[in-house]
Design an enzyme around this catalytic site. Sequence first.
Site, PDB file in Angstrom:
ATOM      1  N   ASP A 104      59.899  51.556 101.744  1.00  0.00           N
ATOM      2  CA  ASP A 104      59.553  53.008 101.616  1.00  0.00           C
ATOM      3  C   ASP A 104      59.471  53.692 102.944  1.00  0.00           C
ATOM      4  O   ASP A 104      58.531  53.141 103.432  1.00  0.00           O
ATOM      5  CB  ASP A 104      58.577  53.164 100.505  1.00  0.00           C
ATOM      6  CG  ASP A 104      58.834  54.583  99.572  1.00  0.00           C
ATOM      7  OD1 ASP A 104      59.149  55.481 100.000  1.00  0.00           O
ATOM      8  OD2 ASP A 104      58.594  54.353  98.182  1.00  0.00           O
ATOM      9  N   ASP A 205      60.776  58.863 101.572  1.00  0.00           N
ATOM     10  CA  ASP A 205      59.921  59.757 100.882  1.00  0.00           C
ATOM     11  C   ASP A 205      60.172  61.325 101.452  1.00  0.00           C
ATOM     12  O   ASP A 205      60.214  61.596 102.415  1.00  0.00           O
ATOM     13  CB  ASP A 205      58.623  59.328 101.227  1.00  0.00           C
ATOM     14  CG  ASP A 205      57.369  59.970 100.509  1.00  0.00           C
ATOM     15  OD1 ASP A 205      57.468  59.779  99.300  1.00  0.00           O
ATOM     16  OD2 ASP A 205      56.613  60.774 100.974  1.00  0.00           O
ATOM     17  N   GLU A 262      64.776  61.109  99.129  1.00  0.00           N
ATOM     18  CA  GLU A 262      63.900  62.114  98.016  1.00  0.00           C
ATOM     19  C   GLU A 262      63.912  63.313  98.373  1.00  0.00           C
ATOM     20  O   GLU A 262      63.461  63.824  99.245  1.00  0.00           O
ATOM     21  CB  GLU A 262      62.631  61.543  97.736  1.00  0.00           C
ATOM     22  CG  GLU A 262      61.792  61.934  96.683  1.00  0.00           C
ATOM     23  CD  GLU A 262      60.481  62.014  96.699  1.00  0.00           C
ATOM     24  OE1 GLU A 262      59.688  61.889  95.501  1.00  0.00           O
ATOM     25  OE2 GLU A 262      59.835  62.062  97.910  1.00  0.00           O
ATOM     26  N   HIS A 337      57.554  56.231  89.723  1.00  0.00           N
ATOM     27  CA  HIS A 337      55.988  56.062  89.932  1.00  0.00           C
ATOM     28  C   HIS A 337      55.585  57.456  89.939  1.00  0.00           C
ATOM     29  O   HIS A 337      54.165  57.386  89.889  1.00  0.00           O
ATOM     30  CB  HIS A 337      55.570  55.194  91.205  1.00  0.00           C
ATOM     31  CG  HIS A 337      56.111  55.790  92.607  1.00  0.00           C
ATOM     32  ND1 HIS A 337      57.478  56.250  92.733  1.00  0.00           N
ATOM     33  CD2 HIS A 337      55.558  56.675  93.223  1.00  0.00           C
ATOM     34  CE1 HIS A 337      57.423  57.091  93.763  1.00  0.00           C
ATOM     35  NE2 HIS A 337      56.325  57.310  94.331  1.00  0.00           N
ATOM     36  N   ASP A 338      56.318  58.473  90.010  1.00  0.00           N
ATOM     37  CA  ASP A 338      55.744  59.844  89.813  1.00  0.00           C
ATOM     38  C   ASP A 338      56.029  60.596  88.589  1.00  0.00           C
ATOM     39  O   ASP A 338      55.561  61.874  88.340  1.00  0.00           O
ATOM     40  CB  ASP A 338      56.355  60.830  90.693  1.00  0.00           C
ATOM     41  CG  ASP A 338      56.115  60.360  92.349  1.00  0.00           C
ATOM     42  OD1 ASP A 338      54.979  59.846  92.752  1.00  0.00           O
ATOM     43  OD2 ASP A 338      56.888  60.480  93.499  1.00  0.00           O
TER      44      ASP A 338
END
Length: 567
Positions: A104, A205, A262, A337-338
Site C-alpha cells: 500500500d 492510497d 484509490e 477495509h473501509d
Amino acid sequence: MTTPNAPHIPWWKDAIVYQIYPRSFQDSNGDGIGDLRGIIRRLDYLKRLGVDVLWLSPIFASPNDDNGYDISDYRAIMSEFGTMADFDELLREVHARGLKLMLDLVVNHTSDEHPWFVESRADPRSDKRDYYIWRKGRNGQPPTRWQSYFSGSVWEKDERSGEYYLHLFSRKQPDLNWENPRVRREVHDMMRFWLDKGVDGWRMDTINMLSKHPDFPEGRPLPGTNLTDGQPHFLNGPRIHEFLQEMHREVLSHYDVMTVGETPGVSPAESALYCGFERGELNMVFHFEHVFLGDDAAERGKWSNPPLTLPAIKRVLASWQTGLHGRGWNSLYWDNHDQPRAVSRFGHDREYRVESAKLLCTVLLFMQGTPYIYQGQELGMTNVSFESIDHYKDIETLNAYKMLRDEHGWDDARILASVHARGRDNARTPMHWSGGANAGFTEGTPWIALNPNYPDINAEAAEADPNSVWHHYRDTIALRKSLPVVRDGTFTLLDAEHPTVFSYVRQDAHTRVLVVGHFCDRPGVYRIPSEFVDGEVLSNNYPTQELAQELQLRPYQALVIRARRKS
Ligand code: NOJ
C-alpha cells in the site's frame, strides 16, 4: 502452447487479488495484533482458495492514529507486525507458492511523527518546511473552511509559527507537498527500495488527491456546519496526471508490476485518464460510485445511510463496464477495509447469508476487470453491532460520533445505527479461522472485539463444507479462469430497471454467457433470452435448476448459463 503473434496479455488482467488487513488477519505472538508471521502461516489457505496476488494494507512504521495509514518511516516495518527479516521471509514464501505481493503506497500524507514533518514543524527555515503544505491564516481563521474526511477542519494551527498545515484526514496525517520535486524524488526512491526487493505492485492510497488547486479556493458550504466541501479543489487536481506520468516514467515502467489507484469522486470518463491503456499512469483504479451511492456530503455523507436500489447499483456498475471496455481496465470489488461487509449491505446477513454471499461473488467475478476479495468475504463474514461506541477503534467512526452528537444533535441510538450500517470497523474485526478461542486469531486479547458469530462462520468449518461460501468462491475463481470471455468479452446489461434481478451477458467471438442474480428474499420468475434456454448451467448457488424461458428463481439465487454453440 502459445500462439505466435498472440496479443500480450498483462498478468494482472488474469489475477484475483486478496486484500489482507494485517492487524486483523492472524496474530502469531499473542499480543492480540495480527502480524507478518501470521500471514506466512496462512499462505497455504490462500493458495487453496485460488487467489494470485496478496495486497497488504500498510505494514510500515506508524503510531497507528489511522491503523498504519499514517506512516512514520516508509522503510521500516511496524513493530507490532514484525521485522524486515519477517517481511523478506514473507515475500520469499509468497513467491515460492507462485503468488505475488502488493503493498500500500500512502503518499498523499505521512504521520506527523515522520522525521520530515517533525523537522518541518520545528523549523520554518528547514529544507523540510516545504515538504508539507503550510499557509498563513486569514484574519485569524484557517485559510479555508474545508472539512476533513475525519470531521473538523483540514487545517491545524501550529502555535510556534502561527501557520496552518493541511491534513485532509486526521491532524496526525499532514499532507505532503507534491509541488516540491524533492518530495516526489523521495517517494520514487522509496518505491524503488520495495520494488528492488521484489514486491509486485502497489495499491495507491487516495492517489487522486496529490495535486491541490494552488489558490486553495473556498468550497461549497455544508448545511448545518460552518465548514465547506473542498473536494472540487483537491480531487483530480491540475497536476495529477503529470505527477503520475512522472512516477510511471521514473519508477513503474522499469518493473513488471501492477498498480491500482484509490480514486474517490472519479467517473468512468475521468478514470480513463488514470488507467487508459496508452496513458502511462496506472493499470486500474478503485472508484466508489457503487459503495457511496446516494451519500451526500451535504447530508452527513455516508452516516445518513440513504436506502439503495438495485437499478441504481446496476446503472453504476454497467457504466463502468461499458465505459472502460477497450480503453482501460476495471477493478471489481464489494468489500474492503473501509466498507461495511457486503453481505450485510447488498445481500441478506440472516437466513440467506450463504446464498446472498455466493450471489455477490458470482455477479462480481463475471464482470470484466480484476476482482478484489477482502479477508473474510470468502466466508460471508457479516457486519458487527457493538452495543456501545466504547467498543469501536476507528478514528473516522469515533470523530464522526462526536460530530454527529455535538454539532448535529443526533442521539446515541441514531448514531450507533449508522455505525452498525456503515462504520469501517465492520470490516476490521478479526478474521475467523476456527470456532475455537478468539476464532483462532490470537492467543492473547484481540485489539478489537470479535464478531460473536465466529462459531458459525469460520474458515475451518467453511473448508470442510462443500456447500459453503468459501467453496463457491474457489469454484467461481477457477471457472472464471477457464473462460477467456470473462476477461475479454463485451458486457451488456439486461433489464436495467428490473427491481430485483441483476442480469448481464458477456460475449466474445466464441462464447456467450448469461449471468442472473436475484437480489430478493422471495422466489421470483425472470424471462431469459431464448438462446440460453437450452444452455449449459456453469454455476448455480442452489443444487438444481430446470432451464426455461420463464426462469424460476429462488431467494438470492445466482446462475451462470452458457449458450450452446450453434453448428
Ligand atoms: C484511504 C484508506 O483506505 C483509508 O483506510 C485511510 O483512512 C485513508 N485513505 C487515509 O489514508
